[in-house]
Design a protein around this motif. Structure first.
Motif, PDB file in Angstrom:
ATOM      1  N   ASP A  16       0.693  -1.440  -0.099  1.00  0.00           N
ATOM      2  CA  ASP A  16       0.020   0.010  -0.066  1.00  0.00           C
ATOM      3  C   ASP A  16       0.947   1.093  -0.080  1.00  0.00           C
ATOM      4  O   ASP A  16       1.666   1.488   0.807  1.00  0.00           O
ATOM      5  N   GLU A  17       0.626   2.253  -0.843  1.00  0.00           N
ATOM      6  CA  GLU A  17       1.423   3.276  -1.142  1.00  0.00           C
ATOM      7  C   GLU A  17       2.943   3.079  -1.517  1.00  0.00           C
ATOM      8  O   GLU A  17       3.570   4.059  -1.545  1.00  0.00           O
ATOM      9  N   SER A  25      -1.666   2.102  -5.255  1.00  0.00           N
ATOM     10  CA  SER A  25      -2.238   3.226  -4.544  1.00  0.00           C
ATOM     11  C   SER A  25      -3.376   3.105  -3.910  1.00  0.00           C
ATOM     12  O   SER A  25      -4.270   2.810  -4.996  1.00  0.00           O
ATOM     13  N   ASN A  26      -3.763   3.825  -2.949  1.00  0.00           N
ATOM     14  CA  ASN A  26      -4.818   3.954  -2.334  1.00  0.00           C
ATOM     15  C   ASN A  26      -5.502   5.253  -2.493  1.00  0.00           C
ATOM     16  O   ASN A  26      -6.365   5.737  -1.573  1.00  0.00           O
ATOM     17  N   TYR A  47      -9.408   6.055  -2.453  1.00  0.00           N
ATOM     18  CA  TYR A  47      -9.956   6.019  -1.166  1.00  0.00           C
ATOM     19  C   TYR A  47      -9.717   7.432  -0.502  1.00  0.00           C
ATOM     20  O   TYR A  47     -10.400   7.993  -0.040  1.00  0.00           O
ATOM     21  N   TYR A  48      -8.201   7.487  -0.336  1.00  0.00           N
ATOM     22  CA  TYR A  48      -7.968   8.756   0.628  1.00  0.00           C
ATOM     23  C   TYR A  48      -8.597   9.866  -0.072  1.00  0.00           C
ATOM     24  O   TYR A  48      -8.638  11.188   0.732  1.00  0.00           O
ATOM     25  N   PHE A  92     -11.858   1.239   5.076  1.00  0.00           N
ATOM     26  CA  PHE A  92     -10.702   1.021   4.321  1.00  0.00           C
ATOM     27  C   PHE A  92     -10.713  -0.469   3.639  1.00  0.00           C
ATOM     28  O   PHE A  92     -10.231  -0.679   2.379  1.00  0.00           O
ATOM     29  N   TRP A 113     -12.637  -0.848   0.553  1.00  0.00           N
ATOM     30  CA  TRP A 113     -12.195  -0.344  -0.496  1.00  0.00           C
ATOM     31  C   TRP A 113     -11.050  -1.458  -1.056  1.00  0.00           C
ATOM     32  O   TRP A 113     -10.903  -1.792  -2.187  1.00  0.00           O
ATOM     33  N   VAL A 114     -10.287  -2.129  -0.116  1.00  0.00           N
ATOM     34  CA  VAL A 114      -9.426  -2.949  -0.382  1.00  0.00           C
ATOM     35  C   VAL A 114      -9.827  -4.260  -1.015  1.00  0.00           C
ATOM     36  O   VAL A 114      -9.357  -4.695  -2.005  1.00  0.00           O
ATOM     37  N   ALA A 127      -7.173  -0.963  -6.716  1.00  0.00           N
ATOM     38  CA  ALA A 127      -6.271  -0.048  -6.382  1.00  0.00           C
ATOM     39  C   ALA A 127      -5.306   0.010  -7.597  1.00  0.00           C
ATOM     40  O   ALA A 127      -4.715  -1.025  -7.999  1.00  0.00           O
ATOM     41  N   ARG A 177      -1.227  -5.915   4.973  1.00  0.00           N
ATOM     42  CA  ARG A 177      -2.493  -6.483   4.854  1.00  0.00           C
ATOM     43  C   ARG A 177      -2.604  -8.122   5.354  1.00  0.00           C
ATOM     44  O   ARG A 177      -1.731  -8.810   5.335  1.00  0.00           O
ATOM     45  N   ASN A 179      -5.396  -8.203  -7.635  1.00  0.00           N
ATOM     46  CA  ASN A 179      -5.296  -6.771  -7.688  1.00  0.00           C
ATOM     47  C   ASN A 179      -3.859  -6.528  -8.404  1.00  0.00           C
ATOM     48  O   ASN A 179      -3.566  -5.620  -9.465  1.00  0.00           O
TER      49      ASN A 179
END
Lengths: 261, 261
Positions: free
Chosen positions: B117-118, B122-123, B126-127, B142, B145-146, B151, B177, B188
């Motif tokens: 993540d990041e 990229s989330n 969501y952010y 969150f 979203w995942v 993503a 995760r 993903n």
């Protein structure tokens, strides 16, 4: 030049205002800036100086010898402008919030380690007339500058130092400056407001050829073995705050001008 | 708002362009930004968001729960604008220059550790609709979203990944995760271009309640004990790249939106 020379002079004058007996020829210094930064106007194709600085400050770009030539103007403006001071303030303020949150024992064993150059004392008057790090390190001319003993204090670091003393924390200066600079460093520190410390550790001949990382780790380990607790550690180089016995919290001050391993 | 919504939509569309099957309602997302950033125009008294971000990226400010409310607009513009991408590019480019300079053995034991993540995914979608880190972490939303598995890739990280594979380096994904997200994460990753890896290490139940720092250190140590050499390690959190067996070189990608200890 977005920042007028007049503003630069004013700012540099502010920076050195805590120094006693320092008579900078500011007009001369600042005017040297102009021709050097002429090529750095606007965006630089292929390199974001802002990204370069972030990568340097986060220890992503390491072992670099000079600031990229096209970033001289950028680094100069950063160092002489407001952002360097603001960045330093947020960091030292964070250090203070941390320190005052501690429930410190009163046994005199709590120490805060400060590096010196670009951490407690500023060599900006030297770098401002030597390309802001775009020129290769010149030991001769840098030593000449250091031996003048006229480096100003970094104002935000000085405030942190003063506040830490009020908590009963002892200060240890741990610097890459050599033992031959003990007297001038002592005088310089005292002249700009650092009046007291537990130890001033300079790089002795035993560490000749050793990196700052190795030297500083070894000296911090000695401190801890002699019973001190390093509650905090501030430096402008990652080699100040990585290694062994780095302290309970570390604080990386900005320095886009040079890298020491 | 200095950046027009149209430009934002275009940029976010670019970011997600490598994703397959992802249908973001971009106009809706972006318009939510406007009312939230209303108070963040101009300078913020007492806080430089630029300094805050530098302090965060350099691990000076730690254990923070949310982005300061007054920095939502600043962080939003940074993440959706060009600078986030530029910063990422300088860092991944440095990683590539390092990797290709190595004289790698061909024994299949050289690995590069990537966080997810990041770092690789990229989330930001969501952010961007949840305050850019100004809101407290909400595990429920969150996770939702995942679990969509949509993503997008971080474009510069994907390029680095692809280039590392050409060197014969094996990739290990090491993510916070949970194991329950193995399938969606696998799908993903593959959908956005990460087609192969040596290991995908998710946080198993043995690490419940343990910090990411402890979990990731332990898993890297297992890797090294099983004969792998970690030649590089990239993550957006300091807990990805501090601890034991961090790798020969570490790379800290930008993330001003959240902090994981």
């Amino acid at each position: 030049m977005e920042i007028l020379p007049v503003a630069l002079v004013f700012f540099l004058a502010t920076i050195v205002s805590t120094t006693q007996g320092y008579e900078p020829v500011l007009t001369h210094h600042i005017h040297l800036l102009k021709p050097k930064t002429g090529g750095a106007r606007g965006s630089v194709p292929g390199l974001s100086c802002l990204s370069w600085r972030l990568a340097v400050e986060t220890n992503n770009i390491i072992n670099w010898k000079t600031v990229p030539a096209e970033c001289e103007g950028y680094v100069g403006h950063y160092m002489l402008g407001h952002q360097y001071r603001k960045d330093s303030k947020v960091i030292t303020n964070g250090a203070w919030l941390y320190a005052k949150s501690l429930n410190l024992t009163k046994d005199g064993k709590n120490v805060w380690v400060f590096d010196i150059d670009e951490t407690t004392l500023s060599n900006l008057p030297y770098y401002a007339v030597n390309g802001f790090g775009t020129e290769l390190y010149n030991a001769t001319s840098f030593d000449e500058w250091v031996l003048k003993g006229t480096a100003p204090a970094l104002p935000e670091s000085l405030k942190l130092y003063q506040k830490l003393l009020t908590l009963g924390v002892k200060v240890v200066f741990l610097t890459g400056r050599g033992e031959d600079k003990r007297n001038v460093t002592t005088t310089n520190l005292k002249n700009v407001g650092y009046h007291t410390w537990e130890k001033l550790i300079l790089k002795g001949s035993a560490y000749t050829g050793k990196t700052s990382y190795v030297y500083k780790s070894a000296e911090r380990t000695k401190l801890v073995k002699s019973g001190f607790r390093i509650i905090g550690n501030a430096g402008d180089q990652w080699s100040d705050i990585l290694g062994t016995n780095v302290g309970n919290r570390t604080f990386k001050l900005p320095d886009p001008m040079y890298y020491i391993s």
